[in-house]
Scaffold this motif. Sequence first.
Motif, PDB file in Angstrom:
ATOM      1  N   GLY A  70      22.017  11.704 -24.281  1.00  0.00           N
ATOM      2  CA  GLY A  70      22.639  10.757 -25.202  1.00  0.00           C
ATOM      3  C   GLY A  70      22.452   9.305 -24.780  1.00  0.00           C
ATOM      4  N   TYR A  71      21.769   9.084 -23.682  1.00  0.00           N
ATOM      5  CA  TYR A  71      21.563   7.729 -23.172  1.00  0.00           C
ATOM      6  C   TYR A  71      20.068   7.435 -23.112  1.00  0.00           C
ATOM      7  CZ  TYR A  71      26.441   7.935 -21.985  1.00  0.00           C
ATOM      8  OH  TYR A  71      27.800   8.048 -22.069  1.00  0.00           O
ATOM      9  N   PRO A  72      19.608   6.504 -23.936  1.00  0.00           N
ATOM     10  CA  PRO A  72      18.179   6.179 -23.906  1.00  0.00           C
ATOM     11  C   PRO A  72      17.810   5.491 -22.593  1.00  0.00           C
ATOM     12  CG  PRO A  72      19.360   4.605 -25.259  1.00  0.00           C
ATOM     13  CD  PRO A  72      20.353   5.671 -24.860  1.00  0.00           C
ATOM     14  N   VAL A  73      16.566   5.625 -22.198  1.00  0.00           N
ATOM     15  CA  VAL A  73      16.093   4.951 -20.996  1.00  0.00           C
ATOM     16  C   VAL A  73      16.054   3.454 -21.281  1.00  0.00           C
ATOM     17  CG1 VAL A  73      14.162   4.651 -19.406  1.00  0.00           C
ATOM     18  CG2 VAL A  73      14.743   6.944 -20.252  1.00  0.00           C
ATOM     19  N   THR A  74      16.789   2.707 -20.490  1.00  0.00           N
ATOM     20  CA  THR A  74      16.820   1.257 -20.585  1.00  0.00           C
ATOM     21  C   THR A  74      16.245   0.732 -19.277  1.00  0.00           C
ATOM     22  OG1 THR A  74      18.868   1.454 -21.853  1.00  0.00           O
ATOM     23  CG2 THR A  74      18.300  -0.739 -21.042  1.00  0.00           C
ATOM     24  N   PRO A  75      14.937   0.485 -19.241  1.00  0.00           N
ATOM     25  CA  PRO A  75      14.300   0.151 -17.965  1.00  0.00           C
ATOM     26  C   PRO A  75      14.783  -1.178 -17.400  1.00  0.00           C
ATOM     27  CG  PRO A  75      12.735  -0.077 -19.771  1.00  0.00           C
ATOM     28  CD  PRO A  75      13.998   0.480 -20.350  1.00  0.00           C
ATOM     29  N   PRO A  76      14.730  -1.286 -16.079  1.00  0.00           N
ATOM     30  CA  PRO A  76      15.114  -2.538 -15.442  1.00  0.00           C
ATOM     31  C   PRO A  76      14.115  -3.647 -15.767  1.00  0.00           C
ATOM     32  CG  PRO A  76      14.390  -0.931 -13.808  1.00  0.00           C
ATOM     33  CD  PRO A  76      14.333  -0.262 -15.136  1.00  0.00           C
ATOM     34  N   ASN A  77      14.524  -4.870 -15.457  1.00  0.00           N
ATOM     35  CA  ASN A  77      13.726  -6.035 -15.816  1.00  0.00           C
ATOM     36  C   ASN A  77      12.687  -6.436 -14.777  1.00  0.00           C
ATOM     37  OD1 ASN A  77      15.224  -6.342 -18.216  1.00  0.00           O
ATOM     38  ND2 ASN A  77      16.807  -7.456 -17.104  1.00  0.00           N
ATOM     39  N   THR A  78      12.889  -6.057 -13.527  1.00  0.00           N
ATOM     40  CA  THR A  78      11.989  -6.526 -12.479  1.00  0.00           C
ATOM     41  C   THR A  78      11.268  -5.370 -11.794  1.00  0.00           C
ATOM     42  OG1 THR A  78      13.616  -6.405 -10.689  1.00  0.00           O
ATOM     43  CG2 THR A  78      13.578  -8.451 -12.003  1.00  0.00           C
ATOM     44  N   SER A  79      10.175  -5.710 -11.148  1.00  0.00           N
ATOM     45  CA  SER A  79       9.401  -4.733 -10.393  1.00  0.00           C
ATOM     46  C   SER A  79      10.224  -4.127  -9.263  1.00  0.00           C
ATOM     47  CB  SER A  79       8.149  -5.411  -9.837  1.00  0.00           C
ATOM     48  OG  SER A  79       7.417  -4.530  -9.042  1.00  0.00           O
ATOM     49  N   ASP A  80      10.998  -4.971  -8.576  1.00  0.00           N
ATOM     50  CA  ASP A  80      11.847  -4.467  -7.489  1.00  0.00           C
ATOM     51  C   ASP A  80      12.860  -3.447  -7.998  1.00  0.00           C
ATOM     52  OD1 ASP A  80      10.631  -5.819  -5.426  1.00  0.00           O
ATOM     53  OD2 ASP A  80      12.087  -7.452  -5.388  1.00  0.00           O
ATOM     54  N   GLU A  81      13.450  -3.726  -9.154  1.00  0.00           N
ATOM     55  CA  GLU A  81      14.422  -2.784  -9.719  1.00  0.00           C
ATOM     56  C   GLU A  81      13.742  -1.488 -10.140  1.00  0.00           C
ATOM     57  OE1 GLU A  81      17.908  -5.407 -11.805  1.00  0.00           O
ATOM     58  OE2 GLU A  81      15.915  -5.535 -12.715  1.00  0.00           O
ATOM     59  N   ARG A  82      12.534  -1.588 -10.682  1.00  0.00           N
ATOM     60  CA  ARG A  82      11.809  -0.363 -11.067  1.00  0.00           C
ATOM     61  C   ARG A  82      11.534   0.504  -9.848  1.00  0.00           C
ATOM     62  NH1 ARG A  82       8.429  -3.654 -14.668  1.00  0.00           N
ATOM     63  NH2 ARG A  82       6.820  -3.475 -13.082  1.00  0.00           N
ATOM     64  N   ILE A  83      11.136  -0.118  -8.742  1.00  0.00           N
ATOM     65  CA  ILE A  83      10.899   0.634  -7.502  1.00  0.00           C
ATOM     66  C   ILE A  83      12.209   1.246  -7.009  1.00  0.00           C
ATOM     67  CG2 ILE A  83      10.302   0.395  -5.047  1.00  0.00           C
ATOM     68  CD1 ILE A  83       7.849   0.508  -6.777  1.00  0.00           C
ATOM     69  N   GLN A  84      13.302   0.498  -7.107  1.00  0.00           N
ATOM     70  CA  GLN A  84      14.612   1.017  -6.700  1.00  0.00           C
ATOM     71  C   GLN A  84      14.957   2.264  -7.517  1.00  0.00           C
ATOM     72  OE1 GLN A  84      17.291  -0.043  -4.413  1.00  0.00           O
ATOM     73  NE2 GLN A  84      17.863   2.026  -5.009  1.00  0.00           N
ATOM     74  N   TRP A  85      14.761   2.182  -8.836  1.00  0.00           N
ATOM     75  CA  TRP A  85      15.074   3.323  -9.695  1.00  0.00           C
ATOM     76  C   TRP A  85      14.184   4.517  -9.358  1.00  0.00           C
ATOM     77  CZ3 TRP A  85      16.727   2.641 -15.419  1.00  0.00           C
ATOM     78  CH2 TRP A  85      17.826   1.772 -15.497  1.00  0.00           C
ATOM     79  N   LEU A  86      12.906   4.269  -9.131  1.00  0.00           N
ATOM     80  CA  LEU A  86      11.992   5.352  -8.777  1.00  0.00           C
ATOM     81  C   LEU A  86      12.438   5.991  -7.461  1.00  0.00           C
ATOM     82  CD1 LEU A  86       9.444   6.696  -9.926  1.00  0.00           C
ATOM     83  CD2 LEU A  86       8.085   5.092  -8.589  1.00  0.00           C
ATOM     84  N   HIS A  87      12.828   5.166  -6.515  1.00  0.00           N
ATOM     85  CA  HIS A  87      13.334   5.663  -5.235  1.00  0.00           C
ATOM     86  C   HIS A  87      14.568   6.540  -5.452  1.00  0.00           C
ATOM     87  CE1 HIS A  87      15.625   5.148  -1.381  1.00  0.00           C
ATOM     88  NE2 HIS A  87      14.447   5.458  -0.895  1.00  0.00           N
ATOM     89  N   ASP A  88      15.475   6.089  -6.306  1.00  0.00           N
ATOM     90  CA  ASP A  88      16.678   6.869  -6.622  1.00  0.00           C
ATOM     91  C   ASP A  88      16.314   8.213  -7.240  1.00  0.00           C
ATOM     92  OD1 ASP A  88      18.159   4.695  -5.726  1.00  0.00           O
ATOM     93  OD2 ASP A  88      18.778   4.060  -7.739  1.00  0.00           O
ATOM     94  N   LEU A  89      15.336   8.209  -8.139  1.00  0.00           N
ATOM     95  CA  LEU A  89      14.911   9.458  -8.779  1.00  0.00           C
ATOM     96  C   LEU A  89      14.397  10.443  -7.733  1.00  0.00           C
ATOM     97  CD1 LEU A  89      13.089   7.997 -11.930  1.00  0.00           C
ATOM     98  CD2 LEU A  89      15.335   9.105 -11.869  1.00  0.00           C
TER      99      LEU A  89
END
Length: 141
Positions: free
Chosen positions: A62-81
């Motif tokens: 029920g929650y669409p993917v709302t990607p982060p704004n920066t490259s660092d945040e994207r890497i953080q999210w990938l790390h979390d995954l």
Amino acid sequence: MSFSSLFESGESARNKSHFAMLVTLAYSSGLKPEETTQLLRFKQVLDISDSDYEVILKNPQGYPVTPPNTSDERIQWLHDLFKIVFADNVMDEPEHKLLRKYATALGYTDADAEYLVERSIEIFNGHLNLEDYRHLLNKNR
């Protein structure tokens, strides 16, 4: 509504989106106790309320993917995954497929997503800190 309220609600929406991705990954191969423990940690880090936690657990789609704004945040999210996938020290095919899908949803091209996922699988052992993870991902690229 004030500007700061808009920012907070945007950040909150991204955190819920990210948490829903983590829940979906945990559910993809059957929720295990180690993954539940990791989800509770993410709940705290992402400032997910108890009521939102219950709602997301019931329906993470029920929650669409709302990607982060920066490259660092994207890497953080990938790390979390990867932390949620490797919480039980096992990655199965459904998790692998979702990781590729989510890497693309985070804003990476298909080729970059494939590279990042495969490279992460090679180097990730479930206990890397974020800085080591960043360094190893970008090594030899």
